[in-house]
Design a protein around this motif. Sequence first.
Motif, short mmCIF file in Angstrom:
data_model
loop_
_atom_site.label_atom_id
_atom_site.label_comp_id
_atom_site.label_asym_id
_atom_site.label_seq_id
_atom_site.Cartn_x
_atom_site.Cartn_y
_atom_site.Cartn_z
N UNK A 209 2.83 -6.69 -2.86
CA UNK A 209 2.71 -5.26 -3.12
C UNK A 209 3.63 -4.48 -2.20
N UNK A 210 4.58 -3.81 -2.79
CA UNK A 210 5.54 -3.00 -2.04
C UNK A 210 5.55 -1.60 -2.63
N UNK A 211 6.39 -0.75 -2.10
CA UNK A 211 6.57 0.55 -2.72
C UNK A 211 7.97 1.05 -2.46
N UNK A 212 8.34 2.10 -3.12
CA UNK A 212 9.66 2.66 -2.89
C UNK A 212 9.52 4.14 -2.61
N UNK A 213 10.47 4.65 -1.87
CA UNK A 213 10.42 6.07 -1.55
C UNK A 213 11.79 6.53 -1.08
N UNK A 214 12.01 7.83 -1.21
CA UNK A 214 13.22 8.41 -0.65
C UNK A 214 13.23 8.15 0.85
N UNK A 215 14.42 7.87 1.39
CA UNK A 215 14.52 7.70 2.85
C UNK A 215 15.54 8.68 3.39
N UNK A 216 15.42 9.90 2.91
CA UNK A 216 16.27 10.99 3.36
C UNK A 216 15.36 12.05 3.97
N UNK A 217 15.45 12.20 5.30
CA UNK A 217 14.61 13.15 6.03
C UNK A 217 13.14 12.98 5.62
N UNK A 218 12.44 14.07 5.39
CA UNK A 218 11.01 13.97 5.04
C UNK A 218 10.80 14.02 3.53
N UNK A 219 11.86 13.76 2.78
CA UNK A 219 11.85 14.04 1.34
C UNK A 219 10.78 13.30 0.54
N UNK A 220 10.42 12.09 0.94
CA UNK A 220 9.45 11.36 0.12
C UNK A 220 8.11 12.08 0.05
N UNK A 221 7.84 12.82 1.11
CA UNK A 221 6.60 13.57 1.20
C UNK A 221 6.47 14.61 0.09
N UNK A 222 7.57 14.98 -0.51
CA UNK A 222 7.54 15.98 -1.58
C UNK A 222 7.42 15.37 -2.97
N UNK A 223 7.16 14.06 -3.02
CA UNK A 223 6.85 13.46 -4.32
C UNK A 223 7.62 12.21 -4.70
N UNK A 224 8.63 11.83 -3.90
CA UNK A 224 9.48 10.71 -4.32
C UNK A 224 8.94 9.38 -3.83
N UNK A 225 7.87 8.94 -4.47
CA UNK A 225 7.21 7.68 -4.11
C UNK A 225 6.80 6.95 -5.39
N UNK A 226 6.72 5.62 -5.30
CA UNK A 226 6.23 4.85 -6.44
C UNK A 226 5.95 3.41 -6.03
N UNK A 227 5.18 2.69 -6.85
CA UNK A 227 4.83 1.30 -6.53
C UNK A 227 5.91 0.32 -6.96
N UNK A 228 6.08 -0.74 -6.18
CA UNK A 228 7.05 -1.80 -6.46
C UNK A 228 6.29 -3.12 -6.32
N UNK A 229 5.99 -3.72 -7.47
CA UNK A 229 5.13 -4.91 -7.48
C UNK A 229 5.97 -6.13 -7.84
N UNK A 230 5.85 -7.17 -7.03
CA UNK A 230 6.61 -8.39 -7.29
C UNK A 230 5.63 -9.55 -7.49
N UNK A 231 5.76 -10.18 -8.65
CA UNK A 231 4.92 -11.34 -8.95
C UNK A 231 5.65 -12.63 -8.64
N UNK A 232 4.87 -13.71 -8.59
CA UNK A 232 5.45 -15.00 -8.25
C UNK A 232 4.55 -16.10 -8.78
N UNK A 233 5.13 -17.26 -9.09
CA UNK A 233 4.28 -18.40 -9.46
C UNK A 233 3.23 -18.68 -8.38
N UNK A 234 3.56 -18.33 -7.14
CA UNK A 234 2.62 -18.58 -6.04
C UNK A 234 1.33 -17.78 -6.17
N UNK A 235 1.36 -16.76 -7.02
CA UNK A 235 0.16 -15.95 -7.20
C UNK A 235 -0.93 -16.69 -7.96
#
Length: 634
Positions: A209-235
């Motif tokens: 379970x990961x996520x992504x977000x803006x990495x420019x100043x405090x910008x992610x705090x204004x809404x630029x966030x989302x989930x990044x899910x990686x599956x694997x046979x190991x699951x």
Amino acid sequence: MKEDELLHGGGQTQEAEKPLATTTRKSRKPFLFIGTAIIFVVLALALGLGLGLGLKHKKASVGGGHSSNGTSPNPTNGTGESPDISENIPSWRRNPLEYNLDMSWDINAAPTTRVFNLTVSEIQAAPDGILRPLLVINGQFPGPLIRVNQGDRVLINVTNQLSNGTSMHWHGLYQNGTNWMDGTVGVTQCAIPPSDSFLYNFTVEQFGTYWYHSHFATQYTDGLVGPFIVHSPEESKIQEMYDYDQVVLLQDYYHNLSTTLLPGYLASGNENAEPLPDNGLIQGTNFFNCSSYPPDSGYICDQNSTRAIFNVAQGKRYRFRLINTGAFGEFQVSIDNHTIQVIEADATLVQPVTVSRLPIHIAQRYSILFHANQTATNYWFRAHMNDLCFSAENPVLDTDVRALVTYTNSTSDPNPTQSVDWSYALDASCEDLSTSDLVPYDPLPAPQVDITYPIEVSFQIGNYALDRAYINSTTWVPPTVPTLNQAVAGLHANDANFSTSGVSTAFSASQLVVDVPTYKVVDVLINSLDEGAHPFHLHGHQFWIMASGSRGDFEWNSYPTLNLTNPMRRDTLTVDAFGWALIRFKADNPGLWALHCHISWHMEAGLLMQFQTRDDIMEGWTLPSDVLALCDAK
Ligand code: C2O
């Protein structure tokens, strides 16, 4: 009664993904049950089932049904009639059904290339009822789900329709060999200029379970966030523990743009009083009591707020992947009447540990399991925002952030005699779950250490007459030319300053960069002289937590006898107020990697340092021309 608000709007499921190669991803059919849902809502309104009881309690079903796509493994299990009213939610609100992870996803699929398009823009929206400028991805908040398999190549095209620069960072992904895809403005790239776009292109070597977000100043705090899910046979070894898999975003939330709040925070004499959240959101939504603002506050209250709803079926077991995408606030998460089992922390699978409440700080992720084995009724999912860790109290903030867990596919508030909060006291401090409770499922011994760097975290009034955050004597200011670009150029020019082991002298005074020219195992002893807790994140690596303490100092004489067997490893760890933590990582990943406090305000105040690692590999690098071009486009 606001039935038109419930029944109008134009929500669309927006597919961010366009697979290039054949994948097993089935298209969603979110409108299958709309008819049922509308009938249900109308009936509910007619029967007065707790709807329209005023701003604070009005609800629309936005939470997780499971069967809106026909690929559910068990479509007739009682969750089939989930009230998906996606046609009725505002167009800027992402349908939270998109965060239900279809269990028929093929975790064993051959590696493929997956393409995503993320277009960033600013709109006016009211996730909790208060209208504000909000940064959105593909027109919606929160960001779309990115879902891939381990080994996949992802191409993510980020298009900037803002009037400022932007970037996207893939939190927790190693980017081994692709440091320039890490998305960190000032470290690995220049910001993507307005009206421009940039293609992130990398292979995902990990899963979890990961996520992504803006990495420019405090910008992610204004809404630029989302989930990044990686599956694997190991699951496969843990998948048998649950029947459903669901992403749950938690975040604190402000009614103003971070750029509006920031100057006040950094103003001299402010004594490090961070902007205080006005609310908390689950799946990007919550109610807000608009009457807590005076009528002349200038805030416009749109009455279209909702509460997240999770539909569950009796007897089924659920995996919730919690992600704290907030700026400042730690949450303590619990579900009334249901114990929860923690099975994953920051993408490290752990031996299941049962808790009643789980603390989750900024940027951390936990997967929890719970069994829907209680009386079939409605229960609160609670995310208590721990404001005891804030510098002051915000009178409009309701720290009791809730979603509804319903066995009966209904939207009514739980009966307080049936849905009961745990009686244990909430934590007074913002501390992580004890590391002794977190034991990696797949043991990995910590290697012996080669080099140790102690760092000190503090806040000081600097010569800018601003309140700045310091690591040792450096307060970070993003440089115009990213440190990666500087280092690659310096290494090419054989400038010895760029390859000398230790604190680098090659960069300007606002950059604390520790150079580890060849592969070494590095310890960082983070000592906090500050009264606040700091969730520290290391880019490009997971670290082992070798030791930590909430007071006093690390006992150096315990150094030779630290447990190496299978210490917890993760990418974001809370360093307690006035506390310390000793983390260890293998400096095996070439590039420039940020180590920073993930509290938006603190990073922007300078709480960031970097490691420059594997110069022996980096000296052979030529940065891709599109990465370099971001810096010319001024
Ligand atoms: Cu979530 Cu520096 O990142």
